[in-house]
Design an enzyme around this catalytic site. Sequence first.
Site, PDB file in Angstrom:
ATOM      1  N   GLY A  12      28.430   0.427  34.197  1.00  0.00           N
ATOM      2  CA  GLY A  12      28.201   1.273  33.042  1.00  0.00           C
ATOM      3  C   GLY A  12      29.552   1.715  32.500  1.00  0.00           C
ATOM      4  N   ARG A  83      21.291  -1.244  30.740  1.00  0.00           N
ATOM      5  CA  ARG A  83      20.516  -0.358  31.621  1.00  0.00           C
ATOM      6  C   ARG A  83      19.400  -1.135  32.307  1.00  0.00           C
ATOM      7  NH1 ARG A  83      22.564   4.110  33.459  1.00  0.00           N
ATOM      8  NH2 ARG A  83      23.476   5.415  31.875  1.00  0.00           N
ATOM      9  N   LEU A  84      19.553  -2.431  32.409  1.00  0.00           N
ATOM     10  CA  LEU A  84      18.515  -3.301  32.945  1.00  0.00           C
ATOM     11  C   LEU A  84      18.501  -3.283  34.472  1.00  0.00           C
ATOM     12  CD1 LEU A  84      16.720  -5.383  31.333  1.00  0.00           C
ATOM     13  CD2 LEU A  84      18.178  -7.081  32.355  1.00  0.00           C
ATOM     14  N   GLY A 129      26.935   3.156  39.395  1.00  0.00           N
ATOM     15  CA  GLY A 129      26.372   4.332  40.025  1.00  0.00           C
ATOM     16  C   GLY A 129      25.153   3.968  40.853  1.00  0.00           C
ATOM     17  N   THR A 152      30.801   6.643  38.705  1.00  0.00           N
ATOM     18  CA  THR A 152      29.853   7.597  38.168  1.00  0.00           C
ATOM     19  C   THR A 152      30.578   8.835  37.678  1.00  0.00           C
ATOM     20  OG1 THR A 152      27.990   9.056  38.671  1.00  0.00           O
ATOM     21  CG2 THR A 152      29.366   8.413  40.510  1.00  0.00           C
ATOM     22  N   ASP A 154      29.170  11.619  37.588  1.00  0.00           N
ATOM     23  CA  ASP A 154      28.614  12.711  38.380  1.00  0.00           C
ATOM     24  C   ASP A 154      29.183  12.790  39.796  1.00  0.00           C
ATOM     25  OD1 ASP A 154      26.887  13.269  36.229  1.00  0.00           O
ATOM     26  OD2 ASP A 154      25.482  11.744  36.942  1.00  0.00           O
TER      27      ASP A 154
END
Length: 169
Positions: A12, A83-84, A129, A152, A154
């Site tokens: 991502g 996003r697959l 992530g 990520t 986050d």
Amino acid sequence: EDAFIDTCFQMGDVPGLNPAIRAITIRALRDGYRVVGIRRGWAGLVDYVRDAKADNSDNVQPLSEAIVNRAGRTGGTFLHTSRLRPSHLPRARVPQHLSGYDELINDITKDVLKNLEHIGVDVLIPIGGDDTLSYGRRLHDEGVNVVAIPKTMDNDVYGPAYCIGFSTC
């Protein structure tokens, strides 16, 4: 044993991805390996067509030092993202060239494994992530050599103290 290892990237979008791709690619090339980037993350492996005559330039990209040196100075990823999740693929998103997937949600991992074999991937390096790395774990459990790199904003991937993307979020 093969004289090269193919390395594929799935990720991502955060700063640090292109520099990570650059570092991995240059090291692998200098060690004598062939490096292939998977375009659009897992979508590149889902949409890949196992036919020598097929144009898969939207799905895979051979990487060279010249290519990664140009991209290495920019944020995000020149390979693009998606996003697959191949293990949870809606019927409407299953490529037309694949058959036998008639459920509302399909797991097309068997075709992803065939695609990795057709491309000649010996080692897969997913950068991502939870979703990306959990599917990378699935491929590992299926016998694929996987070296995962956490990415990520986050910083919520279990294990490492640092993830690509967290410090620049």
